[in-house]
Write a protein that holds these residues in place. Structure first.
Motif, PDB file in Angstrom:
ATOM      1  N   ARG A  31      37.834  46.383  34.888  1.00  0.00           N
ATOM      2  CA  ARG A  31      36.990  46.894  35.971  1.00  0.00           C
ATOM      3  C   ARG A  31      37.466  46.378  37.321  1.00  0.00           C
ATOM      4  O   ARG A  31      37.666  45.176  37.512  1.00  0.00           O
ATOM      5  N   GLY A  32      37.625  47.321  38.262  1.00  0.00           N
ATOM      6  CA  GLY A  32      38.040  46.966  39.609  1.00  0.00           C
ATOM      7  C   GLY A  32      39.552  46.931  39.743  1.00  0.00           C
ATOM      8  O   GLY A  32      40.295  47.147  38.789  1.00  0.00           O
ATOM      9  N   LEU A 126      45.520  40.331  33.104  1.00  0.00           N
ATOM     10  CA  LEU A 126      44.843  41.440  33.782  1.00  0.00           C
ATOM     11  C   LEU A 126      43.852  40.943  34.824  1.00  0.00           C
ATOM     12  O   LEU A 126      43.711  41.538  35.896  1.00  0.00           O
ATOM     13  N   ALA A 127      43.176  39.835  34.534  1.00  0.00           N
ATOM     14  CA  ALA A 127      42.194  39.298  35.478  1.00  0.00           C
ATOM     15  C   ALA A 127      42.845  38.788  36.755  1.00  0.00           C
ATOM     16  O   ALA A 127      42.168  38.658  37.780  1.00  0.00           O
ATOM     17  N   ALA A 128      44.149  38.511  36.686  1.00  0.00           N
ATOM     18  CA  ALA A 128      44.859  37.993  37.855  1.00  0.00           C
ATOM     19  C   ALA A 128      45.241  39.087  38.853  1.00  0.00           C
ATOM     20  O   ALA A 128      45.684  38.790  39.960  1.00  0.00           O
ATOM     21  N   VAL A 129      45.053  40.354  38.496  1.00  0.00           N
ATOM     22  CA  VAL A 129      45.379  41.452  39.400  1.00  0.00           C
ATOM     23  C   VAL A 129      44.372  41.482  40.547  1.00  0.00           C
ATOM     24  O   VAL A 129      43.163  41.367  40.336  1.00  0.00           O
ATOM     25  N   ALA A 130      44.869  41.638  41.762  1.00  0.00           N
ATOM     26  CA  ALA A 130      44.008  41.641  42.942  1.00  0.00           C
ATOM     27  C   ALA A 130      42.911  42.694  42.818  1.00  0.00           C
ATOM     28  O   ALA A 130      43.185  43.855  42.482  1.00  0.00           O
ATOM     29  N   GLY A 131      41.676  42.281  43.077  1.00  0.00           N
ATOM     30  CA  GLY A 131      40.556  43.201  43.072  1.00  0.00           C
ATOM     31  C   GLY A 131      39.879  43.399  41.728  1.00  0.00           C
ATOM     32  O   GLY A 131      38.800  43.990  41.673  1.00  0.00           O
ATOM     33  N   VAL A 132      40.492  42.924  40.661  1.00  0.00           N
ATOM     34  CA  VAL A 132      39.868  43.069  39.342  1.00  0.00           C
ATOM     35  C   VAL A 132      38.671  42.128  39.256  1.00  0.00           C
ATOM     36  O   VAL A 132      38.781  40.937  39.549  1.00  0.00           O
ATOM     37  N   VAL A 135      37.190  41.918  32.925  1.00  0.00           N
ATOM     38  CA  VAL A 135      38.148  42.289  31.882  1.00  0.00           C
ATOM     39  C   VAL A 135      37.524  42.038  30.517  1.00  0.00           C
ATOM     40  O   VAL A 135      36.919  40.991  30.279  1.00  0.00           O
ATOM     41  N   SER A 136      37.676  43.004  29.627  1.00  0.00           N
ATOM     42  CA  SER A 136      37.323  42.836  28.219  1.00  0.00           C
ATOM     43  C   SER A 136      38.535  43.223  27.387  1.00  0.00           C
ATOM     44  O   SER A 136      39.054  44.342  27.530  1.00  0.00           O
ATOM     45  N   VAL A 137      38.980  42.317  26.537  1.00  0.00           N
ATOM     46  CA  VAL A 137      40.044  42.616  25.581  1.00  0.00           C
ATOM     47  C   VAL A 137      39.508  42.335  24.189  1.00  0.00           C
ATOM     48  O   VAL A 137      39.104  41.209  23.883  1.00  0.00           O
ATOM     49  N   LEU A 145      36.209  37.943  27.198  1.00  0.00           N
ATOM     50  CA  LEU A 145      35.552  38.528  28.357  1.00  0.00           C
ATOM     51  C   LEU A 145      35.783  37.645  29.569  1.00  0.00           C
ATOM     52  O   LEU A 145      35.623  36.423  29.488  1.00  0.00           O
ATOM     53  N   LEU A 146      36.123  38.270  30.691  1.00  0.00           N
ATOM     54  CA  LEU A 146      36.309  37.556  31.954  1.00  0.00           C
ATOM     55  C   LEU A 146      35.603  38.333  33.055  1.00  0.00           C
ATOM     56  O   LEU A 146      35.667  39.567  33.094  1.00  0.00           O
TER      57      LEU A 146
END
Length: 267
Positions: A31-32, A126-132, A135-137, A145-146
């Motif tokens: 998300r984001g 994935l959580a390290a991407v700007a604006g995210v 995250v659910s994997v 979950l993050l």
């Protein structure tokens, strides 16, 4: 390929994807973030899962773990990820007093830690991407979950009831935390596949499932496996001693046992 799903204006864009790897399906929900950047990171995360499978699969004769087990390769010559996973597994074995092990019938087999570790690594990438923002994997039912999916809404994970197919034993909420993992070990999906390290044979236990909730999927996965092998009484007592971990244990007699702090995570 990942699909971008349109959502209400107040909700961040979602990029979702499912990938078959490691003998199961990994599902991603991000998300984001700018969709193109998220998709690029998602491709990297998926490649990482396939790379981990190539390194650690005990079904592939050419994997580094298979070659290491046969004595054809020295640990110092393996990829850095192999050393990382073996070090984490050694810590899990120490903390569990040997109930978690990377040996199956005397042969090196770290697959009990690899899936959780790989899913967590993918989620953090994935959580390290700007604006995210969330995250659910989900790797074969074990979830990292993050962040959050939307403002004022938390991630929630349903825990399958092993004695009632299609039913839920509990719903775990990530409300109030930025990192939460849910991992289950049991016999419902794969039969008696969990090994008692003391005997090298399938664990004889009064449990049908152990679900562990913790910040890290790497550890939640290990702790669920170890506690299942221990049995209900010893497993619950040990899980109570672990900082940051909560658990739900279900016995073959349909008895539900929980750690004292699990109630705060239900919802």
């Amino acid at each position: 390929m990942a699909d971008t799903v349109a959502e209400p204006a107040q909700a961040p864009a979602a990029v979702r994807h499912a990938e078959e790897v490691m003998g199961t399906v990994f599902s991603f929900d991000v998300r984001g973030g700018e969709p193109a950047a998220v998709r690029a990171a998602l491709a990297e995360a998926v490649a990482g899962l396939h790379g981990a499978d190539a390194l650690f699969s005990t079904y592939r004769e050419d994997s580094e773990v298979s070659r290491l087990a046969r004595g054809e390769l020295d640990a110092s010559a393996c990829a850095p990820e192999v050393a990382e996973v073996l070090e984490l597994a050694a810590e899990a074995e120490r903390v569990s007093e040997g109930w978690f092990s990377t040996r199956y019938q005397g042969v090196l087999d770290p697959t009990g830690i690899v899936k959780g570790w790989a899913a967590e690594r993918a989620a953090r990438l994935l959580a390290a991407v700007a604006g995210v923002r969330g995250v659910s994997v989900n790797g074969g039912g074990d979830v990292q979950l993050l962040g959050t999916p939307e403002a004022r809404r938390a991630w929630r994970v349903g825990v399958a009831d092993p004695l009632r197919p299609g039913g839920l034993a509990a719903v775990i909420s990530a409300a109030g935390t930025e990192e939460l993992a849910v991992a289950t070990s049991g016999t419902a999906e794969r039969g008696a596949h969990i090994v008692d390290p003391r005997t090298g044979r399938s664990a004889v236990t009064d449990l049908v499932a152990v679900t562990v909730v913790a910040p890290s999927l790497t550890w939640a996965d290990c702790w669920a496996t170890a506690a299942f092998a221990m049995g209900a009484r010893a497993g619950l007592a040990w899980l109570e001693s672990l900082p940051g971990a909560e658990a739900l244990l279900i016995t073959a007699g349909d008895e539900v046992r929980c750690t004292r702090g699990l109630a705060a995570r239900l919802g």
